[in-house]
Scaffold this motif. Structure first.
Motif, PDB file in Angstrom:
ATOM      1  N   GLU A 320       0.816  -1.217   0.000  1.00 54.23           N
ATOM      2  CA  GLU A 320       0.000   0.000   0.000  1.00 54.23           C
ATOM      3  C   GLU A 320       0.853   1.272   0.000  1.00 54.23           C
ATOM      4  N   LYS A 321       2.109   1.172   0.436  1.00 48.69           N
ATOM      5  CA  LYS A 321       2.961   2.362   0.471  1.00 48.69           C
ATOM      6  C   LYS A 321       3.216   2.943  -0.911  1.00 48.69           C
ATOM      7  N   VAL A 322       3.151   2.084  -1.939  1.00 46.25           N
ATOM      8  CA  VAL A 322       3.340   2.554  -3.313  1.00 46.25           C
ATOM      9  C   VAL A 322       2.062   2.398  -4.133  1.00 46.25           C
ATOM     10  N   GLY A 323       0.940   2.210  -3.446  1.00 44.24           N
ATOM     11  CA  GLY A 323      -0.334   2.109  -4.133  1.00 44.24           C
ATOM     12  C   GLY A 323      -0.605   0.769  -4.774  1.00 44.24           C
ATOM     13  N   ASN A 324       0.164  -0.243  -4.425  1.00 43.99           N
ATOM     14  CA  ASN A 324      -0.055  -1.587  -4.967  1.00 43.99           C
ATOM     15  C   ASN A 324      -0.871  -2.402  -3.974  1.00 43.99           C
ATOM     16  N   ARG A 325      -1.095  -3.667  -4.278  1.00 43.27           N
ATOM     17  CA  ARG A 325      -1.845  -4.513  -3.348  1.00 43.27           C
ATOM     18  C   ARG A 325      -1.322  -5.942  -3.410  1.00 43.27           C
ATOM     19  N   ARG A 326      -1.537  -6.646  -2.332  1.00 39.04           N
ATOM     20  CA  ARG A 326      -1.163  -8.053  -2.253  1.00 39.04           C
ATOM     21  C   ARG A 326      -2.137  -8.890  -3.079  1.00 39.04           C
ATOM     22  N   ARG A 327      -1.603  -9.869  -3.799  1.00 37.45           N
ATOM     23  CA  ARG A 327      -2.437 -10.791  -4.554  1.00 37.45           C
ATOM     24  C   ARG A 327      -2.026 -12.211  -4.218  1.00 37.45           C
ATOM     25  N   VAL A 328      -3.004 -13.064  -4.044  1.00 36.04           N
ATOM     26  CA  VAL A 328      -2.746 -14.483  -3.832  1.00 36.04           C
ATOM     27  C   VAL A 328      -3.242 -15.228  -5.069  1.00 36.04           C
ATOM     28  N   LEU A 329      -2.336 -15.983  -5.695  1.00 41.42           N
ATOM     29  CA  LEU A 329      -2.654 -16.661  -6.946  1.00 41.42           C
ATOM     30  C   LEU A 329      -3.117 -18.084  -6.686  1.00 41.42           C
ATOM     31  N   ILE A 330      -3.973 -18.541  -7.579  1.00 40.48           N
ATOM     32  CA  ILE A 330      -4.524 -19.886  -7.464  1.00 40.48           C
ATOM     33  C   ILE A 330      -3.948 -20.742  -8.580  1.00 40.48           C
ATOM     34  N   SER A 331      -3.284 -21.845  -8.206  1.00 42.25           N
ATOM     35  CA  SER A 331      -2.666 -22.715  -9.199  1.00 42.25           C
ATOM     36  C   SER A 331      -2.474 -24.098  -8.598  1.00 42.25           C
ATOM     37  N   ASP A 332      -1.771 -24.965  -9.362  1.00 41.51           N
ATOM     38  CA  ASP A 332      -1.507 -26.314  -8.835  1.00 41.51           C
ATOM     39  C   ASP A 332      -0.504 -26.282  -7.688  1.00 41.51           C
ATOM     40  N   LEU A 333       0.099 -25.124  -7.424  1.00 43.26           N
ATOM     41  CA  LEU A 333       0.988 -24.975  -6.272  1.00 43.26           C
ATOM     42  C   LEU A 333       0.230 -24.505  -5.035  1.00 43.26           C
ATOM     43  N   SER A 334      -1.084 -24.288  -5.190  1.00 43.18           N
ATOM     44  CA  SER A 334      -1.873 -23.735  -4.100  1.00 43.18           C
ATOM     45  C   SER A 334      -2.107 -24.754  -2.995  1.00 43.18           C
TER      46      SER A 334
END
Length: 538
Positions: A320-334
């Protein structure tokens, strides 16, 4: 010691020299206003007299009051054999009436003696005469020492003399340019340190990225004493580009403690990156540090589990300090942590301890093995989970569709789709033409559903991508289709996989419509059957 750093943006000048980069005068003006709002100190607008577009920009800028930034005109020292008073380039720099000018001169004797074909002493007179003339017209002069680091390695004494010629004539800043981009950080640091022993004017750095070191070289220069930094948004620029201000600024401010822009403005950095990229008509680099879509994306289950407990385990700053956001990806590694995080983010319940969670993880791994990818298709992921947990509403059922593509002897093609869907026991048969088979199928589906769900007219397809998954099978290869849909400012992605491109497209297309109806809390409008309840046609 931490110090204030003056940020000089050259996106509108040096950035436009990059391949595939072109801005209209209006684009440049919009970017300049956005840079000003962000807190950039200097905005280099272009080279007056070199082209009508730059002149049009300076005319627009002249009529606008910038709250923070100074607009800068760029040009060279006067030509050999010209007096500063008669030089057309210097005259153009003065006539555009910017408060500051950036003027470059030669440092490297290779350029002086072979490119300009003049003596070293004549070059020094050109530098001092040009700077002195601009200062006499009340300009803030930012002197760019072109090829400085190459020149310094070739003849350190002469390189320093060129800086002194500019400084003694009143230059406000001396910018050391790594024009060929071939200098290493330890060399930058050592040379800047030596330069500061000989000059008293503020030192700037202008780094190119030919060794992928422009950001590192900029930081090294600041650490050695530079307090004026030049670069471009997204690192745009000639050849491999310039120092990327989207990385330079947060590194200087968040890592090294220097002040570049206000802390209140720094979270605008991610949107600034996208804004400039949009006007450049280039796809944003998702892997760009700090501001890229993938900069704070987590895919491995172990990573996600740790981040949910303490974000610092796998994130070097809060996004958030640079206006971005955390994303959690869904895949076969999940793992279950990925599914739990993503479910909460999307606003629906998911119990990590339930038997359903194990089944969903296994189903995801199976689908990923078949070619499905959910990183860019979060809507499809949400629908999958809701279907497997019995939370998915049923808006329509497909009875069947047919797509026809015709081409005549003249090479003209026509696509037509016919579709039959069932809504609340009622069947609708509809047909439509389109630019291609998928467009026709989309139009036919909308026509079939609009009687029941009029709000579907607000939805549109924004992007359509096809990826061949196993090229060795040629035309029989499996394909993955990604469709981006939108309604107003809201967008979502869906995915389909099949050996048949139409079938894969249908999967993604129908899920996109279903997701829209679900998020719109749609309910089918009751319509009166005609023809005694027989199939409706339109």
């Amino acid at each position: 010691m931490p110090k204030p750093i003056r940020i000089f943006d050259t996106t509108l000048r040096d950035g436009t020299q990059g391949e595939h980069i072109s801005f209209s005068a209006e684009d440049k003006f919009r970017i300049a206003k956005r840079l000003d709002e962000f807190g950039i100190h200097y905005i280099e607008g272009g080279w007056p007299g070199s082209n009508p577009k730059d002149m049009a920009f300076f005319e627009k800028a002249k009529k606008h009051t910038f709250r923070h930034a100074k607009v800068v005109a760029f040009g060279s020292t006067c030509r050999a054999g010209n007096s500063p008073e008669e030089d057309t380039n210097l005259r153009a720099l003065i006539q555009v009436e910017t408060p500051a000018v950036s003027v470059f001169g030669k440092t490297w004797l290779l350029h002086v003696e072979e490119a300009l074909n003049i003596t070293p002493e004549e070059n020094l007179k050109i530098i001092s005469g040009s700077v002195n003339h601009l200062k006499a017209h009340n300009k803030e002069v930012i002197y760019d020492a072109e090829h400085f680091f190459d020149g310094y390695r070739h003849d350190p004494d002469y390189a320093i003399r060129t800086l002194l010629a500019a400084e003694c004539s009143g230059a406000d800043v001396l910018v050391l340019c790594d024009t060929n981009g071939g200098t290493l950080p330890h060399e930058i640091s050592g040379i800047v340190h030596e330069v500061k022993k000989h000059v008293s004017a503020p030192i700037g750095i202008h780094a190119h990225n030919d060794c992928e070191l422009a950001v590192a070289n900029t930081l090294a220069a600041v650490q050695a004493g530079a307090n004026h930094v030049q670069g471009t948004v997204n690192g745009y620029g000639e050849r491999c580009g310039n120092a990327n201000l989207c990385s330079v600024i947060p590194n200087l401010q968040l890592k090294m403690g220097h002040h570049c822009v206000s802390g209140q403005n720094l979270p605008q950095l991610s949107t600034l990156m996208k804004f400039v990229g949009e006007l450049a008509n280039l796809v944003p680099d998702s892997k760009q540090p700090y501001v890229g879509k993938s900069a704070f994306a987590h895919k491995g289950g172990v990573h996600v589990s740790a981040v949910m407990k303490n974000a610092a385990t796998y994130e070097h700053i809060a996004p958030e300090k640079v206006g971005n956001r955390r994303r959690v990806l869904i895949s076969d590694l999940s793992g279950k942590s990925n599914l739990s995080y993503k479910s909460e983010e999307l606003g629906f319940h998911f119990d990590k301890q339930s038997e359903e969670s194990t089944a969903i993880v296994q189903k995801l791994k199976t689908l990923e093995n078949e070619g499905f990818r959910y990183e860019a298709a979060e809507a499809s992921f949400e629908l999958l989970v809701k279907h497997m947990t019995g939370q998915a509403p049923d808006y329509f059922d497909l009875e069947g569709f047919r797509v026809i593509v015709e081409q005549n002897a003249k090479g003209e093609s026509r696509s037509e789709a016919t579709i039959k869907v069932r809504v609340n026991g009622q069947v609708e048969l509809s047909a439509a033409e389109g630019n291609g088979p998928v467009h026709a199928l989309d139009a036919a589906l909308r026509r079939a559903l609009c009687e029941f769900y009029p709000e579907i007219s607000a939805m549109s397809l924004r992007d359509y991508k096809v990826r061949v998954l196993n090229e060795k099978k040629g035309t029989g290869a499996k394909v993955r289709v990604l469709i981006d849909s939108a309604a107003g400012d809201n967008g979502w992605g869906t995915v389909g996989v099949s050996e048949n491109i139409i079938d894969a497209s249908w999967q993604a297309l129908s899920e996109g419509v279903t997701y829209f109806l679900m998020n719109n809390s749609s309910k089918p409008k009751k319509i009166k059957p005609i023809n005694d309840g027989k199939i409706l046609t339109s």
